[in-house]
Design an enzyme around this catalytic site. Structure first.
Site, PDB file in Angstrom:
ATOM      1  N   GLU A  57      -3.403   1.116  -9.964  1.00 38.36           N
ATOM      2  CA  GLU A  57      -4.844   1.008 -10.229  1.00 38.36           C
ATOM      3  C   GLU A  57      -5.422   2.186 -11.008  1.00 38.36           C
ATOM      4  O   GLU A  57      -6.415   2.791 -10.588  1.00 38.36           O
ATOM      5  CB  GLU A  57      -5.591   0.808  -8.907  1.00 38.36           C
ATOM      6  CG  GLU A  57      -5.058  -0.388  -8.129  1.00 38.36           C
ATOM      7  CD  GLU A  57      -5.699  -0.585  -6.761  1.00 38.36           C
ATOM      8  OE1 GLU A  57      -6.545   0.238  -6.371  1.00 38.36           O
ATOM      9  OE2 GLU A  57      -5.349  -1.578  -6.101  1.00 38.36           O
ATOM     10  N   GLU A  66       1.346  -8.632  -5.202  1.00 41.30           N
ATOM     11  CA  GLU A  66       0.552  -8.585  -3.957  1.00 41.30           C
ATOM     12  C   GLU A  66      -0.172  -9.914  -3.764  1.00 41.30           C
ATOM     13  O   GLU A  66      -1.361  -9.945  -3.427  1.00 41.30           O
ATOM     14  CB  GLU A  66      -0.453  -7.424  -4.022  1.00 41.30           C
ATOM     15  CG  GLU A  66       0.201  -6.078  -4.273  1.00 41.30           C
ATOM     16  CD  GLU A  66      -0.733  -4.885  -4.157  1.00 41.30           C
ATOM     17  OE1 GLU A  66      -1.851  -5.027  -3.610  1.00 41.30           O
ATOM     18  OE2 GLU A  66      -0.343  -3.794  -4.621  1.00 41.30           O
TER      19      GLU A  66
END
Ligand code: XIL
Length: 386
Positions: free
Chosen positions: A166, A271
């Site tokens: 991220e 994910e």
């Protein structure tokens, strides 16, 4: 004389059977058994991509017998859910805590899992002391040591690392993390180089959410191209895949697979989960806040998922896996973020104490209709020989 005749007969029989077996084009018994219907997720997709899950402390300690049986049956890849995050693995400036990550690796080795280390560098779930590290040289040395120590410890064991998680904003610019602020953009190049040096055989990934969305995807591609132009080793991109029943769109996901693969990268869905609950951000003018807690509107299925929504979830997983299979030559792994609905982080995020149903196994560890859709799609790629 009698003995000689027997020997000749024997030789003839062996010779004929060798000849016969060479000419025989029928599948052998061994082939027949290996080509029988595949009845688990990992087997159904075995030839194409890995099927992973994330493991929490409870799973690693094998505290839940049903989960302990289910995990090696259905999955062949595991990601550390929390135990390798900075706050857990490097909680104090001068000390590491490898107690859980060592157990994770031992279990993965025992079960012959593909192991993903998550994650070396992330702005979230950092140790508190990191906020005080504002000196460039000191932070750089600390970061280098963090990566060398962890990657070095699991050299040849962990198969792939989410080197950075991220690092991007929604508009595709770089996130103002402590790493960017103190070290500048070069931190990205450095962390990949340190990780590659610490274990040259491990795969190295960039991992993020919403990078299937056009603006963020564009920024991600630019960032990766810059790293590649500098000769930095980066093997794959992890599209997290925290999606809902309606988004991300199949088109955005497909465009991402094609564009990331065109960079020469392996594409992983790292994910995956599908929330079925209302998203506070969908409410105009609303913001994520405690106000939503306990609201029946925000937690509509506390007693169970209605059949109509169960079907929507199965259909959504069906569309996703049909797309993944279409591009199976570019996809390396699909990992679910959780083993079963009761384990999912989406029961507590972005609102605490809700009852969500984002995965393929229900709260009793039973396969849901979505599981059977995903299994069926995998089974249809290589149908058994009759
Ligand atoms: C989540 C875990 O599942 C939770 O247990 C924890 O409380 C918060 O983090 N993106 C990521 C993951 O990269 O590390 C996050 O995992 C979910 C979002």
């Amino acid at each position: 004389m009698h003995l000689l005749r027997i020997k000749i007969l024997l030789l003839l029989t062996i010779g004929t059977s060798i000849l016969f077996s060479c000419q025989n084009t029928e599948p052998t018994q061994k082939e027949l058994t290996t080509k029988k219907e595949k009845t688990t997720l990992k087997d159904a997709y075995e030839e194409h991509f890995l099927i992973g899950t994330t493991l929490s402390k409870q799973h690693i300690n094998q505290e839940i017998p049903k989960a302990a049986a289910l995990i090696p049956r259905e999955f062949n890849a595991i990601t550390a859910e929390n135990m390798m995050k900075w706050m857990n693995i490097h909680p104090a400036k001068d000390s590491f805590d490898f107690s859980m990550s060592d157990k994770f690796v031992a279990l993965g080795q025992q079960q012959e899992m593909f192991m993903v280390g998550h994650t070396l560098v992330w702005h979230s779930q950092l140790a508190d002391y990191m906020n005080e590290m504002t000196d460039k040289e000191a932070l750089e040395a600390h970061l280098k040591n963090h990566i060398e120590t962890i990657v070095g410890r699991y050299k040849g064991k962990i198969d792939g690392w989410d080197v950075v998680n991220e690092a991007l904003n929604e508009d595709g610019t770089l996130r103002e993390s402590i790493f960017l602020k103190v070290l500048g953009e070069e931190y990205l190049e450095k962390i990949f180089r340190w990780a590659a040096a610490a274990d040259p055989s491990a795969e190295l990934y960039y991992n993020d959410y919403n990078i299937e969305q056009p603006a963020k995807r564009k920024g991600c591609i630019e960032m990766i191209k810059k790293l590649q132009a500098k000769g930095v080793k980066i093997d794959g991109v992890g599209i997290q895949g925290h999606w809902s029943l309606l988004g991300a769109s199949i088109k955005d996901i497909e465009d991402s697979i094609l564009e990331f693969a065109a960079l020469g990268l392996k594409v992983d869905f790292t994910e995956l989960d599908i929330t079925v609950l209302p998203n506070p951000w969908d409410l105009k003018g609303a913001e994520v806040s405690q106000n939503f807690e306990g609201s029946p509107f925000m937690n509509p299925y506390p007693e169970g998922l209605p059949d109509s929504v169960q079907v929507k979830l199965a259909n959504r997983y069906q569309s996703l896996f049909e797309l993944f299979v279409k591009h199976k030559d570019k996809i390396n792994r699909v990992t679910f973020w959780g083993v079963h609905d009761g384990h999912s982080w989406l029961n507590n995020w972005p609102i605490k104490d809700r009852t969500n149903y984002p995965l393929l196994f229900d709260r009793e560890f039973n396969p849901k209709p979505a599981y059977f859709e995903v299994l069926k799609i995998g089974q249809a790629i290589d149908p058994p020989v009759n």
